[in-house]
Design a protein around this motif. Structure first.
Motif, PDB file in Angstrom:
ATOM      1  N   ILE A   1       0.824  -1.434   0.123  1.00  0.00           N
ATOM      2  CA  ILE A   1       0.040   0.047  -0.184  1.00  0.00           C
ATOM      3  C   ILE A   1       0.781   1.371  -0.090  1.00  0.00           C
ATOM      4  O   ILE A   1       0.510   2.060  -0.677  1.00  0.00           O
ATOM      5  CB  ILE A   1      -1.008  -0.016   1.147  1.00  0.00           C
ATOM      6  CG1 ILE A   1      -2.060  -1.230   1.139  1.00  0.00           C
ATOM      7  CG2 ILE A   1      -1.789   1.399   1.206  1.00  0.00           C
ATOM      8  CD1 ILE A   1      -2.684  -1.292   2.189  1.00  0.00           C
ATOM      9  N   MET A   2       1.855   1.192   0.627  1.00  0.00           N
ATOM     10  CA  MET A   2       2.942   2.374   0.858  1.00  0.00           C
ATOM     11  C   MET A   2       3.445   2.753  -0.340  1.00  0.00           C
ATOM     12  O   MET A   2       3.531   3.865  -0.885  1.00  0.00           O
ATOM     13  CB  MET A   2       4.010   2.285   1.840  1.00  0.00           C
ATOM     14  CG  MET A   2       4.821   3.162   1.995  1.00  0.00           C
ATOM     15  SD  MET A   2       6.060   2.824   3.140  1.00  0.00           S
ATOM     16  CE  MET A   2       6.958   1.585   2.470  1.00  0.00           C
TER      17      MET A   2
ATOM     18  N   GLU B   1       2.376   1.958  -3.341  1.00  0.00           N
ATOM     19  CA  GLU B   1       1.331   2.020  -4.505  1.00  0.00           C
ATOM     20  C   GLU B   1       1.102   3.655  -4.246  1.00  0.00           C
ATOM     21  O   GLU B   1       0.960   4.498  -5.059  1.00  0.00           O
ATOM     22  CB  GLU B   1       0.242   1.445  -4.162  1.00  0.00           C
ATOM     23  CG  GLU B   1       0.231  -0.033  -5.003  1.00  0.00           C
ATOM     24  CD  GLU B   1      -1.016  -0.829  -4.906  1.00  0.00           C
ATOM     25  OE1 GLU B   1      -2.249  -0.101  -4.412  1.00  0.00           O
ATOM     26  OE2 GLU B   1      -0.895  -1.919  -5.212  1.00  0.00           O
ATOM     27  N   GLU B   2       0.919   4.146  -2.859  1.00  0.00           N
ATOM     28  CA  GLU B   2       0.770   5.576  -2.679  1.00  0.00           C
ATOM     29  C   GLU B   2       1.910   6.518  -2.983  1.00  0.00           C
ATOM     30  O   GLU B   2       1.738   7.397  -3.442  1.00  0.00           O
ATOM     31  CB  GLU B   2       0.526   5.538  -1.173  1.00  0.00           C
ATOM     32  CG  GLU B   2       0.274   6.986  -0.635  1.00  0.00           C
ATOM     33  CD  GLU B   2      -1.278   7.308  -1.120  1.00  0.00           C
ATOM     34  OE1 GLU B   2      -1.615   8.680  -1.117  1.00  0.00           O
ATOM     35  OE2 GLU B   2      -2.029   6.455  -1.426  1.00  0.00           O
TER      36      GLU B   2
ATOM     37  N   ARG C   1       1.684   6.823  -6.739  1.00  0.00           N
ATOM     38  CA  ARG C   1       0.749   7.649  -6.968  1.00  0.00           C
ATOM     39  C   ARG C   1       1.059   9.028  -6.873  1.00  0.00           C
ATOM     40  O   ARG C   1       0.751   9.807  -7.783  1.00  0.00           O
ATOM     41  CB  ARG C   1      -0.581   7.461  -6.169  1.00  0.00           C
ATOM     42  CG  ARG C   1      -1.876   8.130  -6.280  1.00  0.00           C
ATOM     43  CD  ARG C   1      -2.959   8.077  -5.302  1.00  0.00           C
ATOM     44  NE  ARG C   1      -2.456   8.717  -4.182  1.00  0.00           N
ATOM     45  CZ  ARG C   1      -2.434  10.012  -3.851  1.00  0.00           C
ATOM     46  NH1 ARG C   1      -2.940  10.857  -4.964  1.00  0.00           N
ATOM     47  NH2 ARG C   1      -2.097  10.500  -2.703  1.00  0.00           N
ATOM     48  N   LYS C   2       1.941   9.421  -5.916  1.00  0.00           N
ATOM     49  CA  LYS C   2       2.017  10.820  -5.655  1.00  0.00           C
ATOM     50  C   LYS C   2       3.160  11.311  -6.707  1.00  0.00           C
ATOM     51  O   LYS C   2       3.265  12.471  -7.140  1.00  0.00           O
ATOM     52  CB  LYS C   2       3.119  10.895  -4.119  1.00  0.00           C
ATOM     53  CG  LYS C   2       1.687  10.774  -3.153  1.00  0.00           C
ATOM     54  CD  LYS C   2       2.389  10.724  -1.849  1.00  0.00           C
ATOM     55  CE  LYS C   2       1.492  10.764  -0.622  1.00  0.00           C
ATOM     56  NZ  LYS C   2       2.093  10.779   0.874  1.00  0.00           N
TER      57      LYS C   2
ATOM     58  N   GLN D   1      -4.460   7.075  -8.833  1.00  0.00           N
ATOM     59  CA  GLN D   1      -5.430   6.944  -7.849  1.00  0.00           C
ATOM     60  C   GLN D   1      -5.006   6.284  -6.570  1.00  0.00           C
ATOM     61  O   GLN D   1      -4.168   5.302  -6.705  1.00  0.00           O
ATOM     62  CB  GLN D   1      -6.835   6.298  -8.181  1.00  0.00           C
ATOM     63  CG  GLN D   1      -7.847   6.612  -7.248  1.00  0.00           C
ATOM     64  CD  GLN D   1      -9.069   5.951  -8.008  1.00  0.00           C
ATOM     65  OE1 GLN D   1      -9.233   5.796  -9.063  1.00  0.00           O
ATOM     66  NE2 GLN D   1      -9.914   5.917  -7.123  1.00  0.00           N
ATOM     67  N   SER D   2      -5.246   6.813  -5.310  1.00  0.00           N
ATOM     68  CA  SER D   2      -4.703   6.312  -4.187  1.00  0.00           C
ATOM     69  C   SER D   2      -5.234   4.600  -3.971  1.00  0.00           C
ATOM     70  O   SER D   2      -6.304   4.644  -4.259  1.00  0.00           O
ATOM     71  CB  SER D   2      -5.244   6.918  -2.969  1.00  0.00           C
ATOM     72  OG  SER D   2      -4.890   6.357  -1.794  1.00  0.00           O
TER      73      SER D   2
ATOM     74  N   GLU E   1      -6.011   3.479  -1.286  1.00  0.00           N
ATOM     75  CA  GLU E   1      -6.694   3.347  -0.139  1.00  0.00           C
ATOM     76  C   GLU E   1      -8.360   4.131  -0.392  1.00  0.00           C
ATOM     77  O   GLU E   1      -9.250   4.002   0.326  1.00  0.00           O
ATOM     78  CB  GLU E   1      -5.987   4.272   1.107  1.00  0.00           C
ATOM     79  CG  GLU E   1      -4.809   3.465   1.723  1.00  0.00           C
ATOM     80  CD  GLU E   1      -4.057   4.474   2.861  1.00  0.00           C
ATOM     81  OE1 GLU E   1      -4.654   5.367   2.977  1.00  0.00           O
ATOM     82  OE2 GLU E   1      -3.283   3.577   3.404  1.00  0.00           O
ATOM     83  N   THR E   2      -8.266   4.937  -1.809  1.00  0.00           N
ATOM     84  CA  THR E   2      -9.363   5.418  -1.996  1.00  0.00           C
ATOM     85  C   THR E   2      -9.883   4.994  -3.491  1.00  0.00           C
ATOM     86  O   THR E   2      -9.576   5.724  -4.406  1.00  0.00           O
ATOM     87  CB  THR E   2      -9.432   6.990  -1.841  1.00  0.00           C
ATOM     88  OG1 THR E   2      -8.323   7.330  -2.832  1.00  0.00           O
ATOM     89  CG2 THR E   2      -9.099   7.566  -0.486  1.00  0.00           C
TER      90      THR E   2
END
Length: 268
Positions: free
Chosen positions: A225-226, A228-229, A232-233, A238-239, A241-242
């Motif tokens: 998850i980290m 992918e985030e 994304r940044k 897209q996040s 988590e959302t």
């Protein structure tokens, strides 16, 4: 897309570098001579005690991410369908968590599972792609240490008096059948009686989770998850988590998760 390809290529390069380094130094774990990894078994019990699984057993899987020790994410490069071999990764994760398991047994079972899944594919091109992907997974597995196995054993085991171990094992198997196949709960006592030591009991549960894969809960790896985030940044997107809301037309087509069918309730 260019960023994702660049990350994938960098990951492969890192894997190759680590593999070469590991091959040059591997001695203790047996990888240097092609043998499965050897990790210390759980041995925190007193002389008059023996380890048994805690109940309820909390078996979970983050997929193939733990194969490299958790530091590297297993990403499929190309058109290979990861769903084909993901059950093997789930079983490997669970095997490490079942009290009494031996790490080399988990690794050997994983290899056999991959080979069986690939051999089931009739199309030669797809089968070769599967075998290539399986080789990458085995490479990642060779890079892992014993931490995940030892931590999982420590959290999944409890020590009981040897005189009470048989009853404890029978209760665990009975509870498992009550949850995943209550019609066959009368098998529990005989199965538990045959699995009368930690290794045999772990072997029994490996067979049980292969027959009842819903016993292993799929979860997201926090490191995945980290990453992918982070992507994304830096690269847009897209996040993790959302997730984007689904259209109403897709929502109406969704079906609730089905209960185990009679065909899934295979006898051991």
């Amino acid at each position: 897309m260019k960023l994702l390809l660049s990350v994938a290529q960098s990951t492969i390069q890192i894997l190759i570098i680590l593999a070469v380094a590991r091959l040059s130094t591997a001695q203790f774990d047996g990888f240097g001579n092609g043998q499965p990894k050897q990790c210390p078994v759980y041995n925190r019990c007193e002389k008059d005690e023996t380890p048994v699984p805690k109940w309820p057993m909390k078996l979970s899987s983050t997929g193939c991410n733990k194969l490299g020790g958790g530091g590297l994410s297993m990403s499929s490069v190309g058109k290979f369908d990861e769903a084909i071999t993901s059950p093997c990764c789930d079983q490997w994760n669970a095997c490490n968590q079942i009290c009494g398991s031996v790490r080399s047994f988990c690794d050997t079972s994983f290899d056999k599972c991959l080979e069986a899944k690939c051999d089931e594919i009739k199309n030669k091109e797809d089968r070769d792609l599967c075998k290539s992907n399986a080789s990458t997974k085995k490479l990642m597995l060779s890079l892992s240490d014993c931490k995940f196995f030892m931590d999982s054993q420590a959290s999944g085991c409890e020590c009981v008096k040897k005189s009470k171990a048989d009853e404890k094992r029978k209760r665990i198997v009975t509870n498992f059948y009550k949850k995943y196949n209550p019609k066959e709960v009368d098998k529990a006592e005989k199965l538990a009686a045959k699995a009368n030591d930690p290794k045999k009991f772990a072997g029994l549960f490996m067979k049980l989770i292969a027959k009842y894969p819903k016993a292993v809960k799929r979860i997201r790896d926090p490191q995945e998850i980290m990453m992918e985030e982070l992507m994304r940044k830096h690269g847009g997107g897209q996040s993790a988590e959302t997730p984007k809301p689904k259209p109403e037309s897709e929502k109406s087509a969704e079906q609730p998760e089905e209960e185990d069918s009679e065909e899934e309730r295979i006898e051991l």
